[in-house]
Design a protein around this motif. Structure first.
Motif, PDB file in Angstrom:
ATOM      1  N   SER A 146       0.834  -1.188   0.000  1.00 46.93           N
ATOM      2  CA  SER A 146       0.000   0.000   0.000  1.00 46.93           C
ATOM      3  C   SER A 146       0.871   1.240   0.000  1.00 46.93           C
ATOM      4  O   SER A 146       1.836   1.355   0.740  1.00 46.93           O
ATOM      5  CB  SER A 146      -0.924  -0.002   1.232  1.00 46.93           C
ATOM      6  N   GLN A 147       0.521   2.194  -0.841  1.00 44.91           N
ATOM      7  CA  GLN A 147       1.306   3.425  -0.946  1.00 44.91           C
ATOM      8  C   GLN A 147       0.894   4.468   0.082  1.00 44.91           C
ATOM      9  O   GLN A 147       1.354   5.604   0.049  1.00 44.91           O
ATOM     10  CB  GLN A 147       1.169   4.002  -2.353  1.00 44.91           C
ATOM     11  N   GLU A 148      -0.027   4.108   0.985  1.00 41.62           N
ATOM     12  CA  GLU A 148      -0.355   5.030   2.060  1.00 41.62           C
ATOM     13  C   GLU A 148       0.844   5.166   2.986  1.00 41.62           C
ATOM     14  O   GLU A 148       1.715   4.311   3.035  1.00 41.62           O
ATOM     15  CB  GLU A 148      -1.571   4.517   2.845  1.00 41.62           C
ATOM     16  N   GLU A 149       0.864   6.232   3.736  1.00 32.95           N
ATOM     17  CA  GLU A 149       1.998   6.469   4.634  1.00 32.95           C
ATOM     18  C   GLU A 149       2.138   5.319   5.623  1.00 32.95           C
ATOM     19  O   GLU A 149       1.209   5.010   6.357  1.00 32.95           O
ATOM     20  CB  GLU A 149       1.797   7.780   5.403  1.00 32.95           C
ATOM     21  N   GLY A 150       3.313   4.722   5.611  1.00 29.31           N
ATOM     22  CA  GLY A 150       3.583   3.655   6.559  1.00 29.31           C
ATOM     23  C   GLY A 150       3.090   2.298   6.103  1.00 29.31           C
ATOM     24  O   GLY A 150       3.452   1.294   6.674  1.00 29.31           O
ATOM     25  N   GLY A 151       2.247   2.265   5.064  1.00 29.14           N
ATOM     26  CA  GLY A 151       1.757   0.983   4.604  1.00 29.14           C
ATOM     27  C   GLY A 151       0.838   0.333   5.617  1.00 29.14           C
ATOM     28  O   GLY A 151       0.525   0.878   6.663  1.00 29.14           O
ATOM     29  N   GLY A 152       0.378  -0.842   5.319  1.00 25.44           N
ATOM     30  CA  GLY A 152      -0.488  -1.583   6.227  1.00 25.44           C
ATOM     31  C   GLY A 152       0.240  -2.775   6.781  1.00 25.44           C
ATOM     32  O   GLY A 152      -0.133  -3.919   6.508  1.00 25.44           O
ATOM     33  N   PHE A 153       1.294  -2.527   7.550  1.00 28.71           N
ATOM     34  CA  PHE A 153       2.166  -3.621   7.981  1.00 28.71           C
ATOM     35  C   PHE A 153       1.462  -4.551   8.965  1.00 28.71           C
ATOM     36  O   PHE A 153       1.635  -5.767   8.905  1.00 28.71           O
ATOM     37  CB  PHE A 153       3.445  -3.054   8.587  1.00 28.71           C
ATOM     38  N   GLU A 154       0.693  -3.998   9.895  1.00 30.90           N
ATOM     39  CA  GLU A 154      -0.028  -4.872  10.826  1.00 30.90           C
ATOM     40  C   GLU A 154      -1.070  -5.690  10.083  1.00 30.90           C
ATOM     41  O   GLU A 154      -1.260  -6.879  10.374  1.00 30.90           O
ATOM     42  CB  GLU A 154      -0.677  -4.029  11.928  1.00 30.90           C
ATOM     43  N   ALA A 155      -1.766  -5.070   9.132  1.00 31.91           N
ATOM     44  CA  ALA A 155      -2.733  -5.821   8.333  1.00 31.91           C
ATOM     45  C   ALA A 155      -2.031  -6.887   7.506  1.00 31.91           C
ATOM     46  O   ALA A 155      -2.554  -8.006   7.348  1.00 31.91           O
ATOM     47  CB  ALA A 155      -3.514  -4.868   7.430  1.00 31.91           C
ATOM     48  N   ALA A 156      -0.849  -6.579   6.988  1.00 34.05           N
ATOM     49  CA  ALA A 156      -0.097  -7.562   6.218  1.00 34.05           C
ATOM     50  C   ALA A 156       0.335  -8.729   7.096  1.00 34.05           C
ATOM     51  O   ALA A 156       0.262  -9.898   6.683  1.00 34.05           O
ATOM     52  CB  ALA A 156       1.122  -6.898   5.575  1.00 34.05           C
ATOM     53  N   ALA A 157       0.785  -8.429   8.324  1.00 36.07           N
ATOM     54  CA  ALA A 157       1.199  -9.501   9.234  1.00 36.07           C
ATOM     55  C   ALA A 157       0.019 -10.388   9.606  1.00 36.07           C
ATOM     56  O   ALA A 157       0.151 -11.616   9.672  1.00 36.07           O
ATOM     57  CB  ALA A 157       1.839  -8.902  10.486  1.00 36.07           C
ATOM     58  N   ALA A 158      -1.152  -9.778   9.849  1.00 36.24           N
ATOM     59  CA  ALA A 158      -2.335 -10.564  10.205  1.00 36.24           C
ATOM     60  C   ALA A 158      -2.778 -11.439   9.039  1.00 36.24           C
ATOM     61  O   ALA A 158      -3.076 -12.636   9.218  1.00 36.24           O
ATOM     62  CB  ALA A 158      -3.463  -9.630  10.638  1.00 36.24           C
ATOM     63  N   ALA A 159      -2.832 -10.866   7.826  1.00 36.29           N
ATOM     64  CA  ALA A 159      -3.252 -11.654   6.659  1.00 36.29           C
ATOM     65  C   ALA A 159      -2.239 -12.741   6.344  1.00 36.29           C
ATOM     66  O   ALA A 159      -2.608 -13.872   5.988  1.00 36.29           O
ATOM     67  CB  ALA A 159      -3.445 -10.733   5.460  1.00 36.29           C
ATOM     68  N   ALA A 160      -0.944 -12.436   6.477  1.00 31.61           N
ATOM     69  CA  ALA A 160       0.082 -13.446   6.232  1.00 31.61           C
ATOM     70  C   ALA A 160       0.011 -14.568   7.261  1.00 31.61           C
ATOM     71  O   ALA A 160       0.272 -15.735   6.943  1.00 31.61           O
ATOM     72  CB  ALA A 160       1.462 -12.803   6.254  1.00 31.61           C
ATOM     73  N   GLY A 161      -0.358 -14.233   8.509  1.00 37.84           N
ATOM     74  CA  GLY A 161      -0.546 -15.281   9.514  1.00 37.84           C
ATOM     75  C   GLY A 161      -1.665 -16.231   9.143  1.00 37.84           C
ATOM     76  O   GLY A 161      -1.545 -17.454   9.302  1.00 37.84           O
ATOM     77  N   LYS A 162      -2.775 -15.685   8.637  1.00 36.81           N
ATOM     78  CA  LYS A 162      -3.873 -16.545   8.180  1.00 36.81           C
ATOM     79  C   LYS A 162      -3.444 -17.373   6.973  1.00 36.81           C
ATOM     80  O   LYS A 162      -3.847 -18.538   6.833  1.00 36.81           O
ATOM     81  CB  LYS A 162      -5.084 -15.688   7.841  1.00 36.81           C
ATOM     82  N   ALA A 163      -2.639 -16.778   6.093  1.00 37.85           N
ATOM     83  CA  ALA A 163      -2.179 -17.507   4.912  1.00 37.85           C
ATOM     84  C   ALA A 163      -1.301 -18.695   5.300  1.00 37.85           C
ATOM     85  O   ALA A 163      -1.467 -19.801   4.755  1.00 37.85           O
ATOM     86  CB  ALA A 163      -1.411 -16.560   3.988  1.00 37.85           C
ATOM     87  N   ILE A 164      -0.391 -18.485   6.247  1.00 38.43           N
ATOM     88  CA  ILE A 164       0.490 -19.595   6.609  1.00 38.43           C
ATOM     89  C   ILE A 164      -0.266 -20.674   7.378  1.00 38.43           C
ATOM     90  O   ILE A 164       0.018 -21.867   7.239  1.00 38.43           O
ATOM     91  CB  ILE A 164       1.710 -19.072   7.408  1.00 38.43           C
ATOM     92  N   SER A 165      -1.267 -20.282   8.167  1.00 38.73           N
ATOM     93  CA  SER A 165      -2.070 -21.289   8.866  1.00 38.73           C
ATOM     94  C   SER A 165      -2.830 -22.159   7.865  1.00 38.73           C
ATOM     95  O   SER A 165      -2.854 -23.394   7.985  1.00 38.73           O
ATOM     96  CB  SER A 165      -3.044 -20.600   9.824  1.00 38.73           C
ATOM     97  N   ALA A 166      -3.466 -21.520   6.870  1.00 37.22           N
ATOM     98  CA  ALA A 166      -4.214 -22.285   5.868  1.00 37.22           C
ATOM     99  C   ALA A 166      -3.280 -23.152   5.032  1.00 37.22           C
ATOM    100  O   ALA A 166      -3.608 -24.313   4.723  1.00 37.22           O
ATOM    101  CB  ALA A 166      -5.005 -21.323   4.977  1.00 37.22           C
TER     102      ALA A 166
END
Length: 595
Positions: free
Chosen positions: A508-528
């Motif tokens: 995301s090109q927003e300031e700071g990006g969505g790093f917490e959202a990325a970590a949460a979604a990546a956690g769901k991805a690795i679990s699945a």
């Protein structure tokens, strides 16, 4: 007239009819058998896997981490160009240590100005940290770092703070929030060229702080860990983990669920030590750390007591120290995992970090741990990389008639456990000689370290989920008769969907990006992806190679097919022979016509 010795025509017709029935039956039965025994393979959309960080870096869609370089007026001497030129130079130099494909971010510097003098009553690191927190410029986003260049001042000016020691020491001090500071000697104030030459050491530590690199291991605990690695394979693995940067984080942090298991191991027959008031002490010491890590981990805490926990290594008596000792070279064999099987609680979707409090038996008390130089480790604790940590509790510190270890006794070991958890998760300094960090007693993790950990976890989990899916794809292609159920397809689709959302949030090109959202979604991805990969229906032990299947089918089909094939060959041979006998020659036909 029938030939002599030939079977009757009726017998031949009956045999051919029977053979025809067999052939027709096989022509219909084989396709039915093939269709009914065909394995079901649901469609898996592996072709939709998103690109890795290298691909996003090539496309130029990575987020930007902003670092504001705030120069005090007493350093710039009122020249705004000093801050601008220094910030531009630091951005160019820091870019040499930031790998866009690995770190997944770009770093940009912007200049700032501080015109308020540091009050003389601001003395000490904590006081200066609080004062600077109130003078941080309005950040453009949550991920904005701030570095203050402050003027040095002597002790006569009230300066006990590191940023103003007056000795020109090159050290970056990080506070509890997203800011740090360093002191600039007065003799180089106002000269951008000399200032850049003096700051030539700063780009590398700034890159480490911003990108969250792992630091050098220099504490007594880790010294014991390294000394305990006696085999060459252990030493090579340790060096590899230090060189990779994400090292132990990949082993522990890639799964979103983390379990902290507190175990009291009572040595010998010390049945009187049957309990401990760990709940109260754990909530006081480990509770703030667990809540601080909530954006990264689904963290749970449990405890247990194991009696008769004998050591795999026999301690030696040291008459000089008046205690039993264990050399650091034997720490790799401290735990007998075969006998202490209750400690193995790790699953495919939850990682367990074991925190072991060992209470020696009266026969081996007091028990000291000795490092490679022969000095005693205080406290007696060491790390087991990727597994957890151990603290040896001296029996002399607890009343002999006490049946329970109270919260006061457990408080010090739990503080040691908190430090071990931090080290296992990679919450270390990027360069111990150039960066120092103020401890955060309230939460255990300063904001700048938590920010770096969130980004690191997101990167590690996205890479791990993608690798798991690619491995699953290769496994399915290598075993063509593997059954792929719709449930597995649903898990794969879900993992890819979460992985795509993680990459979208990260880039995301927003300031700071969505790093917490990325970590949460990546956690769901690795679990699945882990659930799909470890599904019992696709275990390789359930499938056999083709030669094994041929060995099963040949004894069944050959006895059935052989008589049929021999009969078909015989009929073809007879038909061919009859055709040759039944066709008269042309000379013989002419003679018959003449007669």
């Amino acid at each position: 007239m029938a030939l002599a010795g030939a079977p009757p025509r009726k017998t031949i017709s009956s045999r051919r009819d029977t053979l025809l029935v067999y052939v027709v039956l096989m022509l219909f039965a084989v396709p039915v058998w093939w269709r009914t025994t065909e394995v079901y393979r649901a469609h898996l959309p592996f072709h939709t896997l998103p690109a890795d960080m290298e691909g996003y870096a090539a496309q130029g869609v990575l987020p930007t981490l902003r670092v504001m370089l705030v120069v005090h007026d007493q350093v710039s001497l009122g020249d705004a160009g000093v801050g601008e030129r220094t910030a531009r130079w630091l951005e160019q130099q820091t870019a040499r240590f930031v790998h866009a494909g690995k770190d997944g971010v770009r770093v940009a510097f912007s200049p700032g100005r501080l015109d308020t003098p540091v009050p003389l009553d601001v003395v000490g690191d904590d006081a200066l940290d609080r004062w600077l927190a109130g003078h941080v410029p309005l950040p453009g986003g949550e991920e904005t770092f701030t570095i203050f260049l402050l003027p040095e001042r002597g002790d006569a000016e009230g300066g006990a703070a590191v940023a103003a020691r007056g000795d020109g020491a090159r050290v970056l001090t990080m506070g509890l929030s997203m800011h740090g500071w360093l002191a600039v000697p007065r003799k180089i104030a106002g000269d951008a060229g000399v200032l850049k030459a003096w700051l030539d050491w700063l780009p590398h530590p700034v890159a480490g702080v911003v990108c969250g690199e792992r630091g050098e291991m220099s504490s007594a605990l880790v010294a014991a860990e390294v000394a305990g690695a006696t085999s060459e394979s252990q030493k090579k693995r340790r060096r590899r983990e230090q060189a990779e940067g994400d090292g132990g984080v990949r082993a522990l942090g890639e799964l979103p669920s983390l379990r902290l298991t507190l175990s009291l191991l009572v040595g010998g027959d010390a049945t009187r030590r049957t309990g401990w008031d760990v709940a109260e002490a754990a909530e006081e010491v480990l509770g703030p750390l667990a809540r601080r890590l909530r954006p990264v981990f689904n963290l749970s805490l449990d405890s247990q007591v194991l009696h008769f926990a004998d050591l795999a290594v026999t301690p030696e008596w040291d008459a000089t120290a008046g205690a039993y000792t264990l050399a650091s070279s034997t720490l790799s064999d401290f735990i007998n995992s075969k006998e202490w099987s209750q400690l193995d609680l790790t699953s495919s979707v939850t990682r367990t970090l074991h925190l072991l409090l060992y209470l020696p038996s009266p026969e081996t008390s007091p028990l000291h741990i000795i490092d490679a130089s022969g000095a005693r480790l205080v406290p007696g604790a060491f790390l087991i990389q990727g597994y957890g940590g151990v603290v040896v509790l001296e029996r002399g510190r607890t009343p002999e008639d006490a049946g329970t270890l109270d919260a006061a006794t457990l408080r010090a070991p739990l503080h040691t456990f908190a430090g071990q958890v931090r080290r296992q998760l990679g919450l270390d300094l990027p360069a111990s000689s150039l960066v120092r960090a103020l401890p955060d007693p309230a939460t255990g993790v300063p904001q700048w370290q938590l920010s770096a950990l969130v980004r690191k976890m997101a990167r590690v989990r996205m890479a791990s989920a993608a690798q798991t899916l690619r491995t699953l794809k290769n496994l399915i292609e290598d075993i063509p008769n593997m059954v792929i159920r719709d449930e597995i397809a649903s898990q794969v689709v879900g993992a890819i969907s979460h992985l795509e959302r993680a990459h979208e949030a990260w880039s995301s090109q927003e300031e700071g990006g969505g790093f917490e959202a990325a970590a949460a979604a990546a956690g769901k991805a690795i679990s699945a992806s882990e659930q799909a990969f470890f599904d019992p229906s696709i275990l390789s032990l359930l499938y056999f190679p083709d030669d094994h299947k041929m060995a099963v089918y040949i004894p069944y089909f050959v006895p059935v097919l052989l008589p049929v094939l021999m009969a078909v060959a015989k009929e073809v041979q007879q038909l061919a022979g009859k055709g040759r006998r039944g066709v008269p020659s042309s000379a013989g036909s002419d003679k018959e016509k003449t007669a």
